[in-house]
Design a protein around this motif. Structure first.
Motif, PDB file in Angstrom:
ATOM      1  N   ASP A   1      -3.709  -6.070 -11.317  1.00 44.63           N
ATOM      2  CA  ASP A   1      -2.242  -5.187 -11.242  1.00 44.63           C
ATOM      3  C   ASP A   1      -1.198  -5.800 -10.510  1.00 44.63           C
TER       4      ASP A   1
ATOM      5  N   VAL B   1       2.174  -4.164  -9.107  1.00 49.87           N
ATOM      6  CA  VAL B   1       3.086  -4.790  -8.268  1.00 49.87           C
ATOM      7  C   VAL B   1       3.715  -6.078  -8.980  1.00 49.87           C
TER       8      VAL B   1
ATOM      9  N   ARG C   1       0.980  -1.179  -0.051  1.00 53.31           N
ATOM     10  CA  ARG C   1       0.030  -0.081   0.178  1.00 53.31           C
ATOM     11  C   ARG C   1       0.629   1.332   0.119  1.00 53.31           C
TER      12      ARG C   1
ATOM     13  N   ARG D   1       1.391   4.769  -8.607  1.00 60.91           N
ATOM     14  CA  ARG D   1       1.192   3.618  -9.408  1.00 60.91           C
ATOM     15  C   ARG D   1       0.627   2.234  -9.036  1.00 60.91           C
ATOM     16  N   ARG D   2      -0.138   1.555  -9.702  1.00 60.83           N
ATOM     17  CA  ARG D   2      -1.075   0.542  -9.375  1.00 60.83           C
ATOM     18  C   ARG D   2      -0.081  -0.795  -9.276  1.00 60.83           C
TER      19      ARG D   2
ATOM     20  N   THR E   1       4.396   5.998  -5.161  1.00 57.83           N
ATOM     21  CA  THR E   1       4.937   6.053  -6.381  1.00 57.83           C
ATOM     22  C   THR E   1       3.630   6.685  -7.394  1.00 57.83           C
TER      23      THR E   1
ATOM     24  N   ALA F   1       4.541  -0.085  -9.302  1.00 56.75           N
ATOM     25  CA  ALA F   1       4.872   0.558  -7.980  1.00 56.75           C
ATOM     26  C   ALA F   1       6.198  -0.117  -7.523  1.00 56.75           C
TER      27      ALA F   1
ATOM     28  N   ARG G   1       2.564   1.745  -3.249  1.00 57.20           N
ATOM     29  CA  ARG G   1       1.458   2.296  -4.147  1.00 57.20           C
ATOM     30  C   ARG G   1       1.401   3.854  -3.915  1.00 57.20           C
TER      31      ARG G   1
END
Ligand SMILES: *Cc1c(COP(=O)(O)O)cnc(C)c1O
Length: 433
Positions: A185, A145, A134, A142-143, A140, A209, A137
């Motif tokens: 993601d 991983v 978490r 961004r989603r 960054t 991320a 994300r």
């Protein structure tokens, strides 16, 4: 298979407790692998632990190479740990308010892991990794991983993709109840495959991320990073601005006093710890660079909380465990025992003409029933599981308690010495017949 269907007479009490447990709890257990499903037979109900040994409900004693799946690096009921926990309990078991014990454990963690400038305590490894993701994300924006096939990071929805079970397809959930949107993601690469990582970074236009990795994998059995793999992950994440998360929940204090990052000299952005950290009580943590950790509430906007986080009994057990482990050169003892055990397994298998590759990092080891090294989950799955299951039961009958799965690490402790080694060698002398 008959032996695994019928409880041996020596497990009668465990069998009757297990029958009762199956009416009360799914599969009769509080966590799946305890049910012996992959090896068959009756899971032993444990009554007590003493140093290197556990005693079951039928009064069988075993040399324990599971050690609660890693935490008990000093063995069971170490008097120093028990005394610290008892002293803490006498003062109250939980307050939901800060205590000095958290500071004292935090300072020991930071001392062992220089990449950690600040940390947050939680109660399980699952929570630690979920929270670190978490944070990555959030930091960054961004989603995506990226994780590795066969690495387990706890049971948070988004990380239940290719988490050490049979589904290796990109972005498919491992469990019903995990919507595919939740793992959409989550990108999965084979362990030790840097070019797959590069390809996923190239394909994902909106960026990634975090790269999340067990820096020595333990949850598909012990699989070491190839030379350059972790360095490559560090370089790619630095270049792309992704957060490198080392999930050291298992490897922390296990592969080296300073974890895999100490063993290999790589500095991740975030680190997750658990298992040994709590000394056998529920404690885990995530931590890293100050500018990242300051984004966690209440100093920053990223929410994460826990009623029992930083629990005083768990803090006391962690402090006592780390102090005892450092003050008496005991870590080397556990490490040395693991090395002897790995050699003994390899020797016994060779003598019997059984293909076996024992993979070890510090105090963690896995005997893979194959004659070639295992570098990823595909290779781990290709090993001979029925040979492992026969080995497991033979060892159990001879008083050695191994993890009941071909894809798990066995662990050693500072309480393991010559008497335990004699039990192991005797058990091994029949195990490959
Ligand atoms: C055990 C483990 C976890 C999960 O920890 P729990 O305390 O069981 O939630 C996460 N990551 C790794 C690498 C682990 O070995």
């Amino acid at each position: 298979m008959t032996r695994t269907m019928v409880a041996s007479p020596e497990a009668a009490r465990s069998a009757s407790l297990f029958a009762e447990a199956q009416r009360l709890m799914p599969g009769g257990v509080s966590s799946p692998v305890r049910a012996f499903k992959s090896v068959g037979g009756t899971p032993r109900f444990i009554v007590r632990g003493e140093g290197s040994r556990i005693v079951d409900a039928d009064d069988n004693r075993y040399v324990d190479l599971v050690l609660s799946w890693g935490p008990l690096i000093l063995g069971h009921a170490h008097p120093g740990v028990v005394a610290s926990v008892a002293a803490a309990a006498a003062l109250g078991t939980t307050f939901g308010a800060p205590t000095e014990l958290e500071l004292r454990l935090a300072e020991r963690v930071i001392d062992a892991f220089p990449s950690i400038e600040m940390l947050r305590f939680v109660s399980s490894g699952t929570e630690a990794v979920m929270s670190a993701v978490r944070l990555a994300r959030a930091a960054t924006g961004r989603r995506a991983v990226l994780k590795f096939d066969g690495c387990y990071h706890g049971h948070a929805d988004a990380l239940l993709a290719a988490a050490g079970s049979g589904i290796a397809t990109l972005g498919l959930p491992d469990s019903p109840g995990v919507p595919s949107s939740t793992v959409a993601d989550t990108l999965v690469a084979p362990y030790n495959d840097l070019s797959a990582v590069e390809a996923l970074f190239a394909a994902r236009q909106d960026g990634i991320a975090a790269v999340l990795v067990e820096p020595v994998a333990g949850n598909m059995g012990v699989v070491l990073p190839k030379p350059g793999f972790l360095e490559g992950l560090r370089a790619i994440t630095t270049r792309t601005g992704a957060i490198l998360i080392f999930d050291e929940v298992m490897t922390g204090w296990r592969v080296h006093r300073r974890g895999a990052q100490g063993l290999f000299g790589i500095t991740p952005d975030l680190t997750c710890l658990g298992k040994v950290l709590g000394g056998g009580l529920p404690a885990a943590a995530y931590g890293g660079r100050r500018n990242l950790m300051e984004q966690i509430a209440p100093s920053g906007p990223v929410y994460q909380a826990g009623t029992l986080s930083g629990n005083p009994l768990a803090m006391a057990a962690g402090i006592a465990t780390l102090d005892i482990l450092s003050n008496h050169g005991l870590w080397e003892r556990a490490d040395h025992w693991a090395s002897r055990a790995a050699d003994a397994m390899a020797r016994a298998a060779a003598a019997a003409g059984t293909p076996l590759t024992v993979q070890r990092a510090g105090t963690m080891l896995t005997p893979f029933f194959t004659d070639s090294p295992v570098h990823d989950y595909a290779a781990a799955k290709a090993t001979d599981r029925s040979a492992f299951n026969r080995f497991f039961h033979s060892m159990l009958d001879a008083g050695v308690y191994l993890p009941p799965s071909a894809f798990e690490a066995a662990f050693t402790s500072a309480a393991h010495g010559d008497p335990e080694f004699a039990v192991l060698e005797e058990a091994l002398s029949h195990a490959f017949k």
